[in-house]
Design a protein around this motif. Structure first.
Motif, short mmCIF file in Angstrom:
data_model
loop_
_atom_site.label_atom_id
_atom_site.label_comp_id
_atom_site.label_asym_id
_atom_site.label_seq_id
_atom_site.Cartn_x
_atom_site.Cartn_y
_atom_site.Cartn_z
N ALA A 128 4.33 -3.87 11.44
CA ALA A 128 3.62 -2.60 11.43
C ALA A 128 4.05 -1.80 10.21
N VAL A 129 3.10 -1.13 9.59
CA VAL A 129 3.38 -0.21 8.49
C VAL A 129 2.91 1.16 8.92
N LEU A 130 3.82 2.11 8.99
CA LEU A 130 3.49 3.48 9.33
C LEU A 130 3.31 4.26 8.04
N GLY A 131 2.14 4.86 7.86
CA GLY A 131 1.79 5.57 6.64
C GLY A 131 0.64 4.87 5.94
N ALA A 132 0.00 5.60 5.02
CA ALA A 132 -1.10 5.03 4.25
C ALA A 132 -1.05 5.49 2.80
N GLY A 133 0.12 5.94 2.36
CA GLY A 133 0.29 6.41 1.00
C GLY A 133 0.77 5.32 0.07
N PHE A 134 1.33 5.75 -1.04
CA PHE A 134 1.75 4.84 -2.11
C PHE A 134 2.71 3.77 -1.61
N HIS A 135 3.79 4.18 -0.91
CA HIS A 135 4.80 3.22 -0.46
C HIS A 135 4.24 2.34 0.66
N ARG A 154 10.44 -1.81 -5.96
CA ARG A 154 11.82 -2.12 -5.57
C ARG A 154 12.09 -1.69 -4.14
N THR A 155 11.44 -0.61 -3.67
CA THR A 155 11.61 -0.19 -2.28
C THR A 155 11.05 -1.24 -1.33
#
Length: 331
Positions: free
Chosen positions: A137-144, A116-117
């Motif tokens: 761009a996606v900042l981060g490499a975790g679940f979200h 949902r996020t």
């Protein structure tokens, strides 16, 4: 009374990882909220663990009318640091029929929260982009972050370029190496990633990683994580949009609400909420800098869980037609 309990595999089998269905849920939830047919009280919490190893559990209640007719609560335990090798967050959503009060089921909701996020971010890409969307761009490499990349792959497979940045380069490299439908590169810095048309920040940063100098006109910045941007960066935005301006602003650690409590961002500066933009009541100026603070609303959790629980009930007597997502590395 038999009460179905859906684990993550059952949630996926019932369409919980389908972004098109999640988008429809988000649209209807926003519309019900605007129409006064949804209720979302403030969260409450209790302590977990010992004082020296603290944790906390949060209850987020909500109800919706429309096709959902559901009342429920997402119960999320941020577990004490016990070093037991188990996930630090355990989350489930309990749903009742809003008309009768009868329980409908319980769904594991960590994946639903991520879906949902990302679906809210997808709506932002639809109605808040100040330029045509060619790169993200996606900042981060975790679940979200991973779920946001799955969202881009499902809804925007024709992107010319996608960039990933993460503090730990190896995690970004591993994520970029997966089989995506668009070219994926790993940025050396957040500033390099922020050159894309849309910037989706999906980290757990407690200190800003993007300042005003990193943001230029013709960008949409969707802040999903905690304190990822400086107050000056928010000040630089031509339009500041929220999913909702709620009481959570008084406690939330998100950058915008910290800025508000510091006396640097009055409510009058909010250009619109996302529901208004979806209803056609707001559109950004072409070429402007747009900032969305995505908090995540309780009604979204109940909407997705209610739909998934209902679908799981139907699936018991019908052939499975869901999209197989068993290849997701975080399943």
């Amino acid at each position: 009374m038999s009460l179905p309990v859906l684990d993550r595999a059952a949630v996926i089998a019932a369409g919980g990882a389908d972004f098109l269905l999640a988008l429809a849920d988000m649209r209807d939830a926003f519309a019900l909220l605007r129409a006064g047919e949804a209720e979302m009280p403030a969260e409450t919490s209790v302590a977990l663990g010992a004082p020296e190893v603290p944790g906390r559990a949060y209850a987020l209640p909500a109800s919706l009318g429309g096709r959902f007719q559901a009342a429920g609560v997402k119960w999320t335990a941020h577990r004490p640091a016990l070093d037991d090798g188990l996930p630090m967050i355990a989350s489930s959503t309990i749903v009742n029929d809003r008309r009768t009060g009868l329980p409908l089921g319980i769904a594991e909701s960590a994946l639903l929260t991520a879906i949902r996020t990302a679906a809210v971010s997808a709506l932002a890409l639809e109605v808040l982009m100040p330029v045509p969307l060619r790169s993200a761009a996606v900042l981060g490499a975790g679940f979200h972050a991973r779920t946001h990349l799955e969202m881009l792959a499902a809804l925007h497979p024709g992107l010319e370029r996608v960039v990933i940045w993460n503090r730990t380069r190896a995690k970004a490299d591993a994520l970029a190496a997966r089989n995506w439908p668009f070219p994926v590169a790993v940025a050396a810095s957040p500033e390099e990633a922020a050159l894309c048309d849309a910037v989706l920040t999906c980290t757990d940063a407690r200190e800003p990683i993007l300042d005003a100098a990193a943001l230029t006109p013709g960008r949409l910045l969707v802040q999903v994580g905690y304190h990822e941007v400086t107050f000056d960066a928010i000040d630089k935005a031509d339009h500041v949009v929220v999913d909702l301006w709620g009481e959570f602003r008084l406690k939330s650690a998100k950058s915008l609400f910290q800025m508000h409590r510091a006396g640097r961002f009055p409510q009058e500066r909010v250009a619109a909420d996302l529901g208004t933009a979806l209803a056609g009541g707001f559109a950004p100026r072409p070429g402007s800098l747009v900032y969305l603070s995505s908090f995540g609303l309780n009604i979204f959790d109940i909407a997705l869980a209610a739909r998934v629980i209902a679908s799981a009930g139907v699936a018991h007597s019908a052939p499975k037609t869901h999209q197989d997502r068993s290849d997701w590395p975080w399943l």
